[in-house]
Design a protein around this motif. Sequence first.
Motif, PDB file in Angstrom:
ATOM      1  N   ASP A 171       0.855  -1.190   0.000  1.00 44.87           N
ATOM      2  CA  ASP A 171       0.000   0.000   0.000  1.00 44.87           C
ATOM      3  C   ASP A 171       0.892   1.242   0.000  1.00 44.87           C
ATOM      4  O   ASP A 171       1.305   1.741   1.040  1.00 44.87           O
ATOM      5  N   ARG A 172       1.195   1.766  -1.184  1.00 41.49           N
ATOM      6  CA  ARG A 172       2.137   2.878  -1.297  1.00 41.49           C
ATOM      7  C   ARG A 172       1.562   4.183  -0.765  1.00 41.49           C
ATOM      8  O   ARG A 172       2.288   5.007  -0.203  1.00 41.49           O
ATOM      9  N   ASN A 173       0.257   4.385  -0.948  1.00 37.79           N
ATOM     10  CA  ASN A 173      -0.341   5.591  -0.382  1.00 37.79           C
ATOM     11  C   ASN A 173      -0.241   5.577   1.139  1.00 37.79           C
ATOM     12  O   ASN A 173       0.003   6.610   1.762  1.00 37.79           O
ATOM     13  N   GLY A 174      -0.450   4.401   1.735  1.00 37.27           N
ATOM     14  CA  GLY A 174      -0.322   4.291   3.181  1.00 37.27           C
ATOM     15  C   GLY A 174       1.088   4.591   3.646  1.00 37.27           C
ATOM     16  O   GLY A 174       1.306   5.282   4.641  1.00 37.27           O
ATOM     17  N   VAL A 175       2.084   4.071   2.911  1.00 36.17           N
ATOM     18  CA  VAL A 175       3.486   4.360   3.235  1.00 36.17           C
ATOM     19  C   VAL A 175       3.735   5.862   3.191  1.00 36.17           C
ATOM     20  O   VAL A 175       4.374   6.436   4.087  1.00 36.17           O
ATOM     21  N   ALA A 176       3.240   6.507   2.137  1.00 39.94           N
ATOM     22  CA  ALA A 176       3.462   7.945   1.986  1.00 39.94           C
ATOM     23  C   ALA A 176       2.787   8.738   3.102  1.00 39.94           C
ATOM     24  O   ALA A 176       3.337   9.725   3.592  1.00 39.94           O
ATOM     25  N   MET A 177       1.595   8.302   3.511  1.00 40.42           N
ATOM     26  CA  MET A 177       0.925   8.999   4.615  1.00 40.42           C
ATOM     27  C   MET A 177       1.713   8.858   5.909  1.00 40.42           C
ATOM     28  O   MET A 177       1.838   9.807   6.688  1.00 40.42           O
ATOM     29  N   ALA A 178       2.264   7.664   6.143  1.00 38.53           N
ATOM     30  CA  ALA A 178       3.082   7.466   7.343  1.00 38.53           C
ATOM     31  C   ALA A 178       4.326   8.348   7.291  1.00 38.53           C
ATOM     32  O   ALA A 178       4.734   8.936   8.306  1.00 38.53           O
ATOM     33  N   LEU A 179       4.936   8.463   6.116  1.00 38.84           N
ATOM     34  CA  LEU A 179       6.087   9.350   5.960  1.00 38.84           C
ATOM     35  C   LEU A 179       5.705  10.796   6.232  1.00 38.84           C
ATOM     36  O   LEU A 179       6.439  11.543   6.896  1.00 38.84           O
ATOM     37  N   ASP A 180       4.537  11.184   5.719  1.00 41.32           N
ATOM     38  CA  ASP A 180       4.058  12.549   5.919  1.00 41.32           C
ATOM     39  C   ASP A 180       3.831  12.837   7.398  1.00 41.32           C
ATOM     40  O   ASP A 180       4.209  13.893   7.912  1.00 41.32           O
ATOM     41  N   PHE A 181       3.223  11.885   8.106  1.00 41.50           N
ATOM     42  CA  PHE A 181       3.001  12.056   9.538  1.00 41.50           C
ATOM     43  C   PHE A 181       4.328  12.162  10.272  1.00 41.50           C
ATOM     44  O   PHE A 181       4.504  13.008  11.165  1.00 41.50           O
ATOM     45  N   THR A 182       5.281  11.301   9.916  1.00 36.95           N
ATOM     46  CA  THR A 182       6.584  11.331  10.574  1.00 36.95           C
ATOM     47  C   THR A 182       7.300  12.649  10.289  1.00 36.95           C
ATOM     48  O   THR A 182       8.005  13.179  11.159  1.00 36.95           O
ATOM     49  N   ALA A 183       7.112  13.182   9.094  1.00 42.33           N
ATOM     50  CA  ALA A 183       7.702  14.480   8.761  1.00 42.33           C
ATOM     51  C   ALA A 183       7.186  15.566   9.705  1.00 42.33           C
ATOM     52  O   ALA A 183       7.935  16.454  10.124  1.00 42.33           O
ATOM     53  N   GLN A 184       5.902  15.470  10.058  1.00 40.56           N
ATOM     54  CA  GLN A 184       5.341  16.473  10.977  1.00 40.56           C
ATOM     55  C   GLN A 184       5.909  16.331  12.383  1.00 40.56           C
ATOM     56  O   GLN A 184       6.038  17.312  13.118  1.00 40.56           O
ATOM     57  N   LEU A 185       6.255  15.099  12.761  1.00 38.73           N
ATOM     58  CA  LEU A 185       6.907  14.906  14.052  1.00 38.73           C
ATOM     59  C   LEU A 185       8.287  15.565  14.046  1.00 38.73           C
ATOM     60  O   LEU A 185       8.671  16.240  15.008  1.00 38.73           O
ATOM     61  N   SER A 186       9.026  15.369  12.975  1.00 38.04           N
ATOM     62  CA  SER A 186      10.343  15.997  12.863  1.00 38.04           C
ATOM     63  C   SER A 186      10.197  17.513  12.855  1.00 38.04           C
ATOM     64  O   SER A 186      11.018  18.231  13.450  1.00 38.04           O
ATOM     65  N   PHE A 187       9.165  17.996  12.201  1.00 35.80           N
ATOM     66  CA  PHE A 187       8.892  19.438  12.179  1.00 35.80           C
ATOM     67  C   PHE A 187       8.655  19.946  13.601  1.00 35.80           C
ATOM     68  O   PHE A 187       9.208  20.965  14.018  1.00 35.80           O
ATOM     69  N   GLY A 188       7.838  19.219  14.356  1.00 37.53           N
ATOM     70  CA  GLY A 188       7.563  19.616  15.730  1.00 37.53           C
ATOM     71  C   GLY A 188       8.791  19.567  16.613  1.00 37.53           C
ATOM     72  O   GLY A 188       8.912  20.328  17.579  1.00 37.53           O
ATOM     73  N   ASP A 189       9.731  18.671  16.288  1.00 39.61           N
ATOM     74  CA  ASP A 189      10.978  18.563  17.058  1.00 39.61           C
ATOM     75  C   ASP A 189      12.009  19.594  16.627  1.00 39.61           C
ATOM     76  O   ASP A 189      13.103  19.657  17.199  1.00 39.61           O
ATOM     77  N   GLY A 190      11.693  20.369  15.602  1.00 41.46           N
ATOM     78  CA  GLY A 190      12.628  21.376  15.128  1.00 41.46           C
ATOM     79  C   GLY A 190      13.642  20.860  14.128  1.00 41.46           C
ATOM     80  O   GLY A 190      14.538  21.599  13.723  1.00 41.46           O
ATOM     81  N   ASN A 191      13.513  19.602  13.695  1.00 37.93           N
ATOM     82  CA  ASN A 191      14.438  19.027  12.716  1.00 37.93           C
ATOM     83  C   ASN A 191      13.878  19.292  11.315  1.00 37.93           C
ATOM     84  O   ASN A 191      13.265  18.430  10.684  1.00 37.93           O
ATOM     85  N   LEU A 192      14.099  20.505  10.835  1.00 41.49           N
ATOM     86  CA  LEU A 192      13.485  20.923   9.579  1.00 41.49           C
ATOM     87  C   LEU A 192      14.047  20.167   8.385  1.00 41.49           C
ATOM     88  O   LEU A 192      13.306  19.864   7.445  1.00 41.49           O
ATOM     89  N   ALA A 193      15.344  19.875   8.417  1.00 42.21           N
ATOM     90  CA  ALA A 193      15.937  19.159   7.288  1.00 42.21           C
ATOM     91  C   ALA A 193      15.317  17.773   7.129  1.00 42.21           C
ATOM     92  O   ALA A 193      14.992  17.341   6.012  1.00 42.21           O
ATOM     93  N   GLU A 194      15.127  17.056   8.237  1.00 47.11           N
ATOM     94  CA  GLU A 194      14.518  15.727   8.183  1.00 47.11           C
ATOM     95  C   GLU A 194      13.054  15.819   7.771  1.00 47.11           C
ATOM     96  O   GLU A 194      12.558  14.992   6.996  1.00 47.11           O
TER      97      GLU A 194
END
Length: 732
Positions: free
Chosen positions: A354-377
């Motif tokens: 399920d590639r869309n599911g993988v991408a959504m999980a990546l997107d969610f994880t990106a927001q976690l990195s954003f919240g942690d201040g890790n903008l590059a990640e």
Amino acid sequence: MALDRTGGDADHRTGCGRKVTNHFRRKRRSRQERSFSLGYRCLCPRHPSASSPESGNGAGSYTDLGSRSGGQVRIDFRIQDAATGETIASVAEVGTENELFQLIARAGSDLRARIGASEVSAVDQAIVRASYPSTPQAARFYAQGSEKLRLYDAIAAKALLERAVAADPKYPLAHSALAMAWSALGYDARAADEAKTAFELSGNLSREERLLVEGQYRELSKQWPLAIDIYRTVFDFFPDNLEYGLKLAAAQSSGGKPQDALSTLASLRKLPSRLGDDPRIDREESQAFNFLGDYKQQLAAASTTVKKAEVRGARLLAASAQLGKCYSLAALGTNKEARPQCESAKQIFASVGDRNGVAMALDFTAQLSFGDGNLAESKRLDQEALGIFHQTGNRRRMGTALSHLANVTWQEGDLDGALRGYAAALANFQEVGDRLNVAAAKDNLGSVHYLKGDLKVSQNLFQEALSGFREVGSKTSVANALENLAAPVSSQGDLEGARKMLEEALAIDRKQGVKSEAAWGLAGLGDIDLAEGKLDDASRNYNEALSIRTEIGEKGTIAESQLALAILALERGQPAETETRIHEAREEFRKEKQIDDEMLADTVLARAFLAGHKYAEAQKEIEAGKGFVAKSQNRANQFQLGIAAAELQAARGGIEQARQSLLAILGEANRTGFLEYQLKARLALGEIETGSGKVAAGHARLNALQKDAAAKGFVIIARKAAHADDQKLASK
């Protein structure tokens, strides 16, 4: 900066807009309306149901006689006694493949005659025929497309279902399934058009199926009141049908009635054990709590969903619920605990392709990195997600990822780049006809223009977003847009107009039971109260907002309430309390990398030190605040820092330099239309002039300021102007 709420989808759920307040303290998450919904609900088309007799078994077989037979087939049917195994009746029919459904109909009629059953009426025959494709080719493409939908391969499903529609243009269920495929790919307008076609062709279906087809049409068209009424009608007819109850609950949540959804789900729990224990009930409950902004309850329901789904082997449902856990944990400020949930969901999606599911999980994880201040990640992960969404053709989710990338650009201080990112997201949403997220994108653009000081542009965009939210009936989004619109309105001097907007928003949030959003409305009203000199009212609203935020565990917004109360304490002449509250709040701002809030906290603390004549300490805070200027283009915060720096400079003897700085700030505030900072700059100038021997000029400035501020409702500034003028006259 915080995570986005969901989705983004206008399955209503990813996104949430950045919140703009009068003091523009915290910028909320970008909007992709609304919440975290993952798009795993009801992808599979409904097949016509077949009744099974209680006393007999039906059996049958067919034989393909080969290509030399001219496409002939033979079909055999038997009815057996379930107790003895004795064959009660049997029939055989021979014909061509193109006559397949006619052969079945004749065989069924013969069987009914042999066992003494009455003939099927002409009306019932028409209903049965309408439930099936008219040609074998259409049936094959429909079955294959439906299977692809079950496997979440929307691109392949769309291609097959388009062939089914071409083979039988009048078959409503093929159009209905194609609508689902378009929706899964993020093409809301095409999905709604296809669902409308299905509805228009559904006249010969059974009443049950006709209502379901219409319900889907109303749902995809975002006609939530009609969708809710239709699904409620079906569910009332079949109160023991779990699927229909889940459809009703989903429409109620998306249609702005999450409390009603919780009631519907409570009734489903009363079904017999296996049905009443279905994990999808818990999943819908999690969604409803998400709409209500109750992240603790959302987390509890999502956790229950995961446990039940794992027991039943429902891996995709478990993965979907794990993303829900990831979102709610992040919303509660526990990114460390959230990350494993997103990673686990990603692994499950990857294991089933399920590639869309993988991408959504990546997107969610990106927001976690954003919240942690890790903008590059965060940027790296969202770019990877964007690439997958592009490959799978999911345009709506592409818009979501583009919005999240724009958030990173914004946080990096590149507001022009953020504008380009949100504009690209807007173009995606407009292309697929996602009206809800079109409004959300305009809401984001309005927030950036407000930061840049483009108040008129910001106000127009917020008004367009508000109109869009009203059109699609998203009540909580209407409330959010009203809260944001109040910022440029109040900044330009219309405090009464802003108050009405905030009161309307708060009434909506309270009626909907959305605690987190209600806290924003209360905080905004506190800002207006403070400007109008109603300090007790401001205290009450700020403290109520703090109480709600503490209850639901929003660490970042708790700190913002502490900052608001610190400003209030300073206005009450309590600089020691201001210092205490600022230190508590600033530590959280640093953890969450909220540079705008930290910059404002530095400014307020400098003012507190200045009030206590602690000039060295004040200078240290001013320098700390200036360190953020290169990273933050928040015009309102820059005005406040500049005014505080000039006041400190004047207190330490740099009168003329302070005066020139304030005149420059006044000119910029006049150019951008920030009336509040025009008044504050004039107040500081008047105080400096009267304190440096220019009494007449200072008196004239303060007297004019008192009248202008009072006329616009900025009572606290009018009082300060009067007090400063009275003090100077008394000393004279």
